[in-house]
Design an enzyme around this catalytic site. Sequence first.
Site, PDB file in Angstrom:
ATOM      1  N   GLU A 245     -30.808  20.792  -9.171  1.00 53.36           N
ATOM      2  CA  GLU A 245     -31.005  22.234  -9.319  1.00 53.36           C
ATOM      3  C   GLU A 245     -31.862  22.786  -8.185  1.00 53.36           C
ATOM      4  O   GLU A 245     -31.564  23.851  -7.639  1.00 53.36           O
ATOM      5  CB  GLU A 245     -31.658  22.511 -10.674  1.00 53.36           C
ATOM      6  CG  GLU A 245     -32.097  23.953 -10.887  1.00 53.36           C
ATOM      7  CD  GLU A 245     -30.945  24.931 -10.960  1.00 53.36           C
ATOM      8  OE1 GLU A 245     -31.212  26.144 -11.010  1.00 53.36           O
ATOM      9  OE2 GLU A 245     -29.772  24.497 -10.955  1.00 53.36           O
TER      10      GLU A 245
ATOM     11  N   HIS B 221     -30.068  23.056  -4.829  1.00 51.15           N
ATOM     12  CA  HIS B 221     -29.220  24.253  -4.841  1.00 51.15           C
ATOM     13  C   HIS B 221     -30.052  25.504  -4.598  1.00 51.15           C
ATOM     14  O   HIS B 221     -29.654  26.402  -3.840  1.00 51.15           O
ATOM     15  CB  HIS B 221     -28.480  24.345  -6.178  1.00 51.15           C
ATOM     16  CG  HIS B 221     -27.635  25.580  -6.310  1.00 51.15           C
ATOM     17  ND1 HIS B 221     -27.799  26.486  -7.338  1.00 51.15           N
ATOM     18  CD2 HIS B 221     -26.656  26.071  -5.539  1.00 51.15           C
ATOM     19  CE1 HIS B 221     -26.935  27.470  -7.187  1.00 51.15           C
ATOM     20  NE2 HIS B 221     -26.233  27.251  -6.112  1.00 51.15           N
TER      21      HIS B 221
ATOM     22  N   HIS C 276     -22.539  34.968 -11.913  1.00 53.71           N
ATOM     23  CA  HIS C 276     -23.225  34.299 -10.809  1.00 53.71           C
ATOM     24  C   HIS C 276     -22.206  33.711  -9.831  1.00 53.71           C
ATOM     25  O   HIS C 276     -22.364  33.800  -8.604  1.00 53.71           O
ATOM     26  CB  HIS C 276     -24.138  33.212 -11.369  1.00 53.71           C
ATOM     27  CG  HIS C 276     -25.162  32.726 -10.402  1.00 53.71           C
ATOM     28  ND1 HIS C 276     -25.835  33.556  -9.524  1.00 53.71           N
ATOM     29  CD2 HIS C 276     -25.647  31.471 -10.169  1.00 53.71           C
ATOM     30  CE1 HIS C 276     -26.684  32.850  -8.795  1.00 53.71           C
ATOM     31  NE2 HIS C 276     -26.579  31.587  -9.168  1.00 53.71           N
TER      32      HIS C 276
ATOM     33  N   HIS D  32      -6.009  30.428 -17.818  1.00 57.55           N
ATOM     34  CA  HIS D  32      -6.277  30.069 -16.426  1.00 57.55           C
ATOM     35  C   HIS D  32      -5.047  29.426 -15.793  1.00 57.55           C
ATOM     36  O   HIS D  32      -4.719  29.696 -14.625  1.00 57.55           O
ATOM     37  CB  HIS D  32      -7.475  29.116 -16.369  1.00 57.55           C
ATOM     38  CG  HIS D  32      -7.878  28.730 -14.976  1.00 57.55           C
ATOM     39  ND1 HIS D  32      -8.152  29.646 -13.990  1.00 57.55           N
ATOM     40  CD2 HIS D  32      -8.063  27.501 -14.405  1.00 57.55           C
ATOM     41  CE1 HIS D  32      -8.490  29.026 -12.872  1.00 57.55           C
ATOM     42  NE2 HIS D  32      -8.434  27.720 -13.105  1.00 57.55           N
TER      43      HIS D  32
ATOM     44  N   HIS E  76     -12.199  21.472  -6.209  1.00 59.27           N
ATOM     45  CA  HIS E  76     -11.380  22.571  -6.734  1.00 59.27           C
ATOM     46  C   HIS E  76     -12.106  23.904  -6.546  1.00 59.27           C
ATOM     47  O   HIS E  76     -11.502  24.916  -6.165  1.00 59.27           O
ATOM     48  CB  HIS E  76     -11.107  22.317  -8.220  1.00 59.27           C
ATOM     49  CG  HIS E  76     -10.053  23.190  -8.812  1.00 59.27           C
ATOM     50  ND1 HIS E  76      -8.816  23.367  -8.243  1.00 59.27           N
ATOM     51  CD2 HIS E  76     -10.051  23.950  -9.958  1.00 59.27           C
ATOM     52  CE1 HIS E  76      -8.093  24.181  -8.996  1.00 59.27           C
ATOM     53  NE2 HIS E  76      -8.830  24.554 -10.033  1.00 59.27           N
TER      54      HIS E  76
END
Length: 344
Positions: A70, A73, A136, A245, A303
Site C-alpha cells: 500500500e 503505491h 478511484h 462486464h 488485464h
Amino acid sequence: MRKLVWIAWWLTLVVVPLGAYVRLSDAGLGCPDWPGCYGHLSVPAAAHELDHAASRFPDQPLDAGKAWKEMIHRYAAGLLGLTILALTVAGWRRARRAGLPPPALETTLAAVLVLQALLGMWTVTLLLKPAVVTLHLIGGMSTLALLTVLLARERGLTPVRLAARARWGVGLVLVAVVGQVLLGGWVSSNYAALACGVQFPACRGEWLPDGMLFRDSFHVWRALGETASGALLSSDHLTAIHWLHRAGAGVVTLLLGLLLVRLWPQHRLRRHLLALGVLLLTQLLLGMANVLLQLPLPLAVAHNAVGAWLLAGVVLLGWRVWQPAAQTVSDPSAAWSPSCVNRY
C-alpha cells in the site's frame, strides 16, 4: 513542459496497475490510516513504532507485507502528483507569458489530482466501499486520458480529416470503452471476477444465467459485500455484475472491430489502428485467461494495465480525428503506438 508531461504519462501507466495489484492482493487496507501508515510516514518496524501502532489500531494488526504494498503505491502516486503539479504550474506560466487565460487541460488535470487524493483517503477511511474504489480507478484512468491529450498536443501530432460519420464512430467507441472501464472497476471492487465460475464463454453453464439480480448489484452507495439494505450480496448479484462486464466486452469488441475496418483505408492511421487491434485482442485473451486460470495475480494486473493502454489509444484516436486541422504543429506522419512515445 513536454518532458514533464512525458514523465507524468509513464508514471500514470505505472500507478494505475500498481493500484490494481494492491487491491487484488488484498492490501487495500494494509495501512488503516491516510496518508501515513499506522501513524508513520513509512511502515512501522522499530519496537516502539510497533507498540504505538498496536495501541492506536488494536483491532487492525500490522501485516508488514500488505502495508508495504500500500505504501509503495502511495509513494508512486505522490511522485505522480508532484509531477502533475509541476507541469500544471509550467502550463499556467506559459499561458501567462503568452497573455492567455489559464490552460483548461492543465487546470482540469490539477482538479482531478485533488479529487484522486481525496478518493484515495476515502478508499481507506470508508473501508473499500465499491463506489469509492471504482471512482478511484476512474480518476486514475481520467488522469491518463488527460495526460494522453496533453502529450499529443505537446508532440504536435497531425489531425486526420474524416467524414462526420466516422468521427462520431470514434466517439461512440470511446464512450463504450469508458463504460467498460467503469464496469471492470465495479467487478474488481465487488470481487466478482470469478462469479461465473471457471468457464468461458458460458456463465454458470449458460449464456444468460437464470436468477441474476441486477438491481441491488449496481446500487451505488453501499458497503462492500452488502446490498443497500445491509443484506449480504448473493452469488446471483455477483453473477449479474460479472455477466454485464462480459456483455460490455462484446459491445466494445464489435464497435472497435467495425471502426478498425472502417478506418483501415486511412494510411496515416494504420499503425495506430494496428496497435489498437493488438491491444484489444490482448485484452480479450487476458480476460479469458483470468477466468479459466482462476484469476492469477500477474494476469489480473496485466488485464488492468492493458485496459489503460487501450483507453489511452482510443482517447488519442479521438483527439486526432476531432482536433481542428488549423491547430496542427508538426509531424504529419505520426501515428500512435506504444513505441511512438519514445520519440517524445
